[in-house]
Design an enzyme around this catalytic site. Structure first.
Site, PDB file in Angstrom:
ATOM      1  N   ASP A  53       0.842  -1.186   0.000  1.00 23.53           N
ATOM      2  CA  ASP A  53       0.000   0.000   0.000  1.00 23.53           C
ATOM      3  C   ASP A  53       0.891   1.254   0.000  1.00 23.53           C
ATOM      4  OD1 ASP A  53      -3.071   0.736   0.382  1.00 23.53           O
ATOM      5  OD2 ASP A  53      -1.947   2.080   1.687  1.00 23.53           O
TER       6      ASP A  53
ATOM      7  N   TYR B 125      -2.871  11.169   1.156  1.00 26.66           N
ATOM      8  CA  TYR B 125      -3.462  11.159  -0.183  1.00 26.66           C
ATOM      9  C   TYR B 125      -3.413  12.555  -0.803  1.00 26.66           C
ATOM     10  CZ  TYR B 125      -5.231   6.469   0.724  1.00 26.66           C
ATOM     11  OH  TYR B 125      -5.316   5.127   0.993  1.00 26.66           O
TER      12      TYR B 125
ATOM     13  N   HIS C 223      -4.824  -7.606  -0.494  1.00 21.32           N
ATOM     14  CA  HIS C 223      -4.107  -6.355  -0.257  1.00 21.32           C
ATOM     15  C   HIS C 223      -3.347  -6.333   1.069  1.00 21.32           C
ATOM     16  CE1 HIS C 223      -3.255  -2.152  -0.977  1.00 21.32           C
ATOM     17  NE2 HIS C 223      -3.783  -1.809   0.183  1.00 21.32           N
TER      18      HIS C 223
END
Length: 465
Positions: A224, A370, A427
């Site tokens: 990630d 982000y 993930h």
């Protein structure tokens, strides 16, 4: 052929050549300052010691949590809808009841404190990390490795894999000394007081952390956001990073995307028969990405707004985080009423991770990565087009959110020594399939060692000539 036609063809060829060059050209390594001050105010003298730290949450925080968990109202899900609209509230009610009546934070806190924790100030921020030193005989080599988590994960994701990486084996003559940091703004690591701390700048902090601890050369691993951070470490510090292992090898360049489009004409040739479904049909994957990336757009634009609600409501926080643990592990689990969460994880394991966000109040600051990493300033670094020469290994889990072929990855990773198609997993590999991930890390590092050994031998031969 007339002169006009010749000139036209020459112009087209030259134009295509220029276009190809612009699309595929590599960018130089950006000059990222190593001492940017991310703390409050102006740069000042800091305490460079590595201070022992123990997780000890105040009773008042836990009492408030219990009160809030006792006062939750749930909107009933639609008939026939499981996790397609997000976290099913019937399942959420069960989770909240378990959290309030059975989950024991003090027991989990003691488990988390099983390994030594520390804090040290890097560039104005107190960075938290777990440091595990294996106890081995003299004939076993101990190799330093930093493992970096992502969102919505934390350092607790790695607790299952710790003994697998630090216990001696008969098939390898090395184990790992592990550094498990919390990304700035996550958990017990201090958040930046200034804008601009994206994945590349965090890579500098993590490199400085390893240097502070005393490691001049080390290995890196991540998934990630951790994958983006350790990739940047490998790109920026090739003289320090001995090997780069990732369970989310990814790049987003125009040339790699063009390859995906062209590859759709010959999908089995481009992706390999067993991997075609991970890329094609492109339209299906595009709409899945669109459906599952709503959170991404919010967090890349207005993280502080949604953060207010998530910090105030523990039930909302759990729903927001754990919906990702369902879909991220297997997108097909959207069609299960309980999201199949307990088929791979326990409620206790999942809540351990949620609690790191809750007790530290770090959900808002965690989401800012982000916005910072997708700002124009950060994107202009073009890190995906800066070549990485460090030996690299990619573990490709079948239910990962994104897939790139080795042909595409070779654009950036110039020394891709290992690429493993995993038999299962998604993930959150370290938490879901720690044994598979550990096996791949050992195999990769052995290849890294052999690569450096051959390189050193060749350099010695050249010096002897």
């Amino acid at each position: 052929m007339s002169n006009c036609c010749r000139i036209l063809w020459i112009a087209i060829v030259i134009g295509l050549g220029v276009l190809y060059y612009e699309i595929t050209k590599e960018f130089p390594k950006p000059n990222i300052p190593l001492d940017t001050w991310w703390g409050t105010g102006k740069s000042q003298k800091i305490d460079t010691s590595m201070r022992p730290f123990k997780i000890a949450i105040n009773d008042e925080v836990l009492n408030t949590l219990k009160v809030k968990l006792s006062d939750v109202s749930f909107t009933p899900p639609l008939e026939g809808i499981d996790f397609q609209y997000g976290f099913n509230t019937n399942t959420l009610k069960k989770l909240v009841d378990f959290w309030r009546t059975q989950y024991n934070w003090r027991e989990r806190e003691a488990l988390l404190n099983k390994y030594p924790h520390f804090k040290t100030n890097i560039q104005g921020l107190d960075i938290h990390y777990v440091h595990i030193k294996p106890q081995v005989s003299k004939n076993i080599h101990v190799l330093p490795m930093i493992m970096v988590h992502g969102w919505p994960g934390s350092f607790v994701e790695f607790y299952k894999i710790i003994p697998m990486l630090t216990t001696p084996r008969t098939d390898y003559n090395f184990v790992f000394e592990l550094i498990l940091p919390s990304i700035p703004g996550y958990g017990f690591s201090q958040a930046a007081a200034k804008p601009g701390l994206g994945a590349t700048q965090i890579a500098v902090i993590m490199h400085n952390l390893m240097d502070r601890i005393g490691f001049k050369k080390y290995y890196v691993q991540g998934g990630d956001w951790g994958s983006r951070i350790v990739s940047a470490m490998s790109t920026l510090f090739p003289e320090n990073v001995l090997g780069h292992h990732s369970n989310l090898c990814f790049l987003n360049t125009l040339s790699s995307n063009i390859k995906s489009f062209v590859g759709s004409l010959f999908p089995e040739w481009f992706a390999g028969k067993q991997n075609v479904h991970k890329i094609y049909p492109l339209s299906e994957h595009f709409f899945t990405l669109l459906e599952e990336s709503g959170y991404f757009h919010i967090q890349a634009t207005k993280p502080d707004t949604v953060g207010v609600a998530l910090r105030d409501s523990p039930a909302g926080l759990a729903a927001y985080i754990l919906e990702k643990f369902s879909t991220g592990t297997n997108k097909a689990w959207r069609s299960a009423k309980d999201g199949n969460l307990q088929s791979k994880f326990t409620f206790t394991e999942l809540l351990d991770n949620v609690m790191i966000y809750y007790v530290t109040g770090s959900i808002t600051t965690s989401m800012r990565i982000y916005a910072e990493s997708y700002s124009w300033d950060h994107l202009s670094l073009n890190m995906d087009r800066v070549p990485t020469i460090v030996p690299t290994a990619c573990a490709k889990f079948p239910h990962e959110i994104a897939y790139k072929t080795d042909f595409q990855l070779a654009e950036k990773y110039k020394t891709l020594l290992q690429s493993t198609i995993m038999p299962r997993g998604g993930h959150f590999a370290a938490l879901e399939e720690p044994l598979l991930l550990a096996e791949d890390i050992f195999s990769a590092v052995k290849k890294f060692i052999d690569h450096h050994s051959k390189k050193d031998s060749k350099n010695q031969e050249n010096r002897d000539l």
